[in-house]
Scaffold this motif. Structure first.
Motif, PDB file in Angstrom:
ATOM      1  N   THR A  82       0.846  -1.192   0.000  1.00  0.00           N
ATOM      2  CA  THR A  82       0.000   0.000   0.000  1.00  0.00           C
ATOM      3  C   THR A  82       0.878   1.237   0.000  1.00  0.00           C
ATOM      4  N   ALA A  83       0.709   2.079  -1.018  1.00  0.00           N
ATOM      5  CA  ALA A  83       1.499   3.308  -1.158  1.00  0.00           C
ATOM      6  C   ALA A  83       0.622   4.496  -0.789  1.00  0.00           C
ATOM      7  N   GLY A  84       1.217   5.467  -0.102  1.00  0.00           N
ATOM      8  CA  GLY A  84       0.488   6.649   0.331  1.00  0.00           C
ATOM      9  C   GLY A  84       1.086   7.922  -0.242  1.00  0.00           C
ATOM     10  N   GLY A 138       3.055  10.927  -1.412  1.00  0.00           N
ATOM     11  CA  GLY A 138       4.486  11.166  -1.510  1.00  0.00           C
ATOM     12  C   GLY A 138       5.306   9.951  -1.885  1.00  0.00           C
ATOM     13  N   ASP A 139       4.713   8.754  -1.796  1.00  0.00           N
ATOM     14  CA  ASP A 139       5.425   7.538  -2.201  1.00  0.00           C
ATOM     15  C   ASP A 139       5.453   7.449  -3.727  1.00  0.00           C
ATOM     16  N   PHE A 140       6.428   6.729  -4.240  1.00  0.00           N
ATOM     17  CA  PHE A 140       6.364   6.404  -5.658  1.00  0.00           C
ATOM     18  C   PHE A 140       6.777   4.958  -5.865  1.00  0.00           C
ATOM     19  N   LEU A 141       6.314   4.412  -6.997  1.00  0.00           N
ATOM     20  CA  LEU A 141       6.535   3.016  -7.329  1.00  0.00           C
ATOM     21  C   LEU A 141       7.137   2.917  -8.717  1.00  0.00           C
ATOM     22  N   ILE A 142       7.946   1.891  -8.918  1.00  0.00           N
ATOM     23  CA  ILE A 142       8.443   1.569 -10.251  1.00  0.00           C
ATOM     24  C   ILE A 142       7.922   0.193 -10.616  1.00  0.00           C
ATOM     25  N   ILE A 143       7.172   0.110 -11.715  1.00  0.00           N
ATOM     26  CA  ILE A 143       6.672  -1.166 -12.213  1.00  0.00           C
ATOM     27  C   ILE A 143       7.626  -1.631 -13.310  1.00  0.00           C
ATOM     28  N   ASN A 144       8.290  -2.730 -13.073  1.00  0.00           N
ATOM     29  CA  ASN A 144       9.268  -3.239 -14.029  1.00  0.00           C
ATOM     30  C   ASN A 144       8.600  -3.853 -15.257  1.00  0.00           C
ATOM     31  N   SER A 145       9.355  -3.955 -16.317  1.00  0.00           N
ATOM     32  CA  SER A 145       8.870  -4.496 -17.581  1.00  0.00           C
ATOM     33  C   SER A 145       8.315  -5.907 -17.410  1.00  0.00           C
ATOM     34  N   GLY A 146       7.122  -6.137 -17.983  1.00  0.00           N
ATOM     35  CA  GLY A 146       6.539  -7.468 -17.996  1.00  0.00           C
ATOM     36  C   GLY A 146       5.852  -7.900 -16.724  1.00  0.00           C
ATOM     37  N   VAL A 147       5.845  -7.052 -15.691  1.00  0.00           N
ATOM     38  CA  VAL A 147       5.264  -7.440 -14.407  1.00  0.00           C
ATOM     39  C   VAL A 147       3.746  -7.277 -14.435  1.00  0.00           C
ATOM     40  N   LEU A 148       3.029  -8.328 -14.079  1.00  0.00           N
ATOM     41  CA  LEU A 148       1.575  -8.266 -13.957  1.00  0.00           C
ATOM     42  C   LEU A 148       1.229  -7.441 -12.729  1.00  0.00           C
ATOM     43  N   HIS A 149       0.391  -6.417 -12.903  1.00  0.00           N
ATOM     44  CA  HIS A 149       0.080  -5.550 -11.774  1.00  0.00           C
ATOM     45  C   HIS A 149      -1.330  -4.979 -11.883  1.00  0.00           C
ATOM     46  N   GLY A 150      -1.868  -4.594 -10.736  1.00  0.00           N
ATOM     47  CA  GLY A 150      -3.177  -3.958 -10.656  1.00  0.00           C
ATOM     48  C   GLY A 150      -3.218  -3.120  -9.397  1.00  0.00           C
ATOM     49  N   PHE A 170      14.453  -3.035 -11.054  1.00  0.00           N
ATOM     50  CA  PHE A 170      14.572  -1.982 -10.054  1.00  0.00           C
ATOM     51  C   PHE A 170      13.752  -2.351  -8.814  1.00  0.00           C
ATOM     52  N   SER A 171      14.195  -1.882  -7.655  1.00  0.00           N
ATOM     53  CA  SER A 171      13.338  -1.972  -6.473  1.00  0.00           C
ATOM     54  C   SER A 171      12.036  -1.247  -6.788  1.00  0.00           C
ATOM     55  N   GLU A 172      10.933  -1.739  -6.253  1.00  0.00           N
ATOM     56  CA  GLU A 172       9.628  -1.271  -6.718  1.00  0.00           C
ATOM     57  C   GLU A 172       8.974  -0.221  -5.832  1.00  0.00           C
ATOM     58  N   TYR A 173       9.293  -0.167  -4.552  1.00  0.00           N
ATOM     59  CA  TYR A 173       8.577   0.727  -3.635  1.00  0.00           C
ATOM     60  C   TYR A 173       9.543   1.706  -2.981  1.00  0.00           C
TER      61      TYR A 173
END
Length: 283
Positions: free
Chosen positions: A61-63, A65-77, A115-118
């Motif tokens: 769970t990101a709140g 000011g946080d940011f996320l990096i979604i790497n190539s090919g990763v299934l996400h929602g 990359f680290s994601e969170y």
């Protein structure tokens, strides 16, 4: 933001500047982020509220000011809670003109580097670079392309210098079996959502019995298969309501509902308003 296709293949930005920026609030047609994946990298920055993100078999769970990096090919929602967020989707290949890209970042294209994601909210250099990046892309003032490129190189530099990445071995490069099975089921929903779909048909896409498929699907998505199918159909209906002139009745049939009253009831269950009310509210 058009996340309705489970594997996205659309052109981002322009041929020479393949970066797309999106600002998403509660009235956006795809406010809730259906499961999908794409070859590009995605950056998500939370402006307010929270966003629960599932990255393959991991949830966080990101709140603000946080940011996320979604790497190539990763299934996400993602499931937003009073959330406003912005995101960028881009192909790293256009950064590759400099020899340093080949030496340091080329493994990204082959999905051998993740990359680290969170990145929790923090007053540090990488967050300052992210703020500059999104400010440039959202404002698009003269020279924003150069600022964007500079900020991206800064972010990647901070990640590499901080060791905020991993190099995958042969086993981890291949997609986890469960994720691969889920992708097969999601593809089938995308291709046939306008038709009648049974649980047995969905189970066959994963090569499982209906009983084990239900358990597997719910563990992966926290929804039953048929609940997720209806959710997907309503997300598709939202997109069509906003982006076409088709009638509500036509859209209900286009999205696999053979009974208009059931479509309206289901729409209200997922969106809190009827299709007609949804059309009247500002996006």
């Amino acid at each position: 933001m058009h996340y309705i296709r489970y594997k996205e293949t659309k052109q981002r930005g322009t041929l020479h500047f393949p970066i797309e920026y999106y600002h998403v609030n509660s009235r956006h047609p795809q406010y809730t982020m259906p499961y999908h994946w794409h070859e590009e990298i995605e950056l998500i920055r939370i402006l307010s509220g929270t966003l629960e993100v599932t990255l393959e078999e991991t949830s966080l769970t990101a709140g603000e000011g946080d940011f996320l990096i979604i790497n190539s090919g990763v299934l996400h929602g993602g499931l937003p809670d009073h959330c406003v967020y912005e995101c960028m989707v881009f192909d790293t290949g256009f950064l590759g003109a400099h020899p340093l890209y080949t030496d340091i970042l080329h493994p990204l294209e082959e999905q051998k580097m993740r990359f680290s994601e969170y990145y929790p909210a923090k007053d540090d250099e990488i967050h300052a670079s992210v703020r500059r990046l999104f400010h440039a892309m959202s404002g698009k003032q003269a020279g924003y392309e150069l600022i964007t490129l500079g900020a991206l190189y800064e972010i990647f530099g901070h990640i590499v210098s901080g060791g905020l990445y991993s190099l995958a071995d042969t086993e981890t490069v291949s997609v986890h079996r469960h994720v691969a099975l889920l992708k097969q089921s999601l593809r089938y929903m995308e291709q046939h959502y306008s038709e009648k779909i049974t649980l047995d048909e969905l189970a066959r896409t994963a090569g499982l019995s209906p009983k084990y498929f239900c358990r597997f699907f719910q563990e992966m998505t926290r929804r039953t298969p048929m609940d997720y199918l209806n959710y997907y159909r309503i997300e598709r209906a939202c997109f069509l309501l906003v982006n076409t002139d088709r009638s509500i009745t036509e859209i209900s049939f286009d999205c696999g509902f053979r009974d208009l009253s059931y479509f309206i009831k289901t729409f209200k269950r997922y969106k809190g308003v009827t299709p007609k009310q949804y059309l009247k509210e500002p996006i």
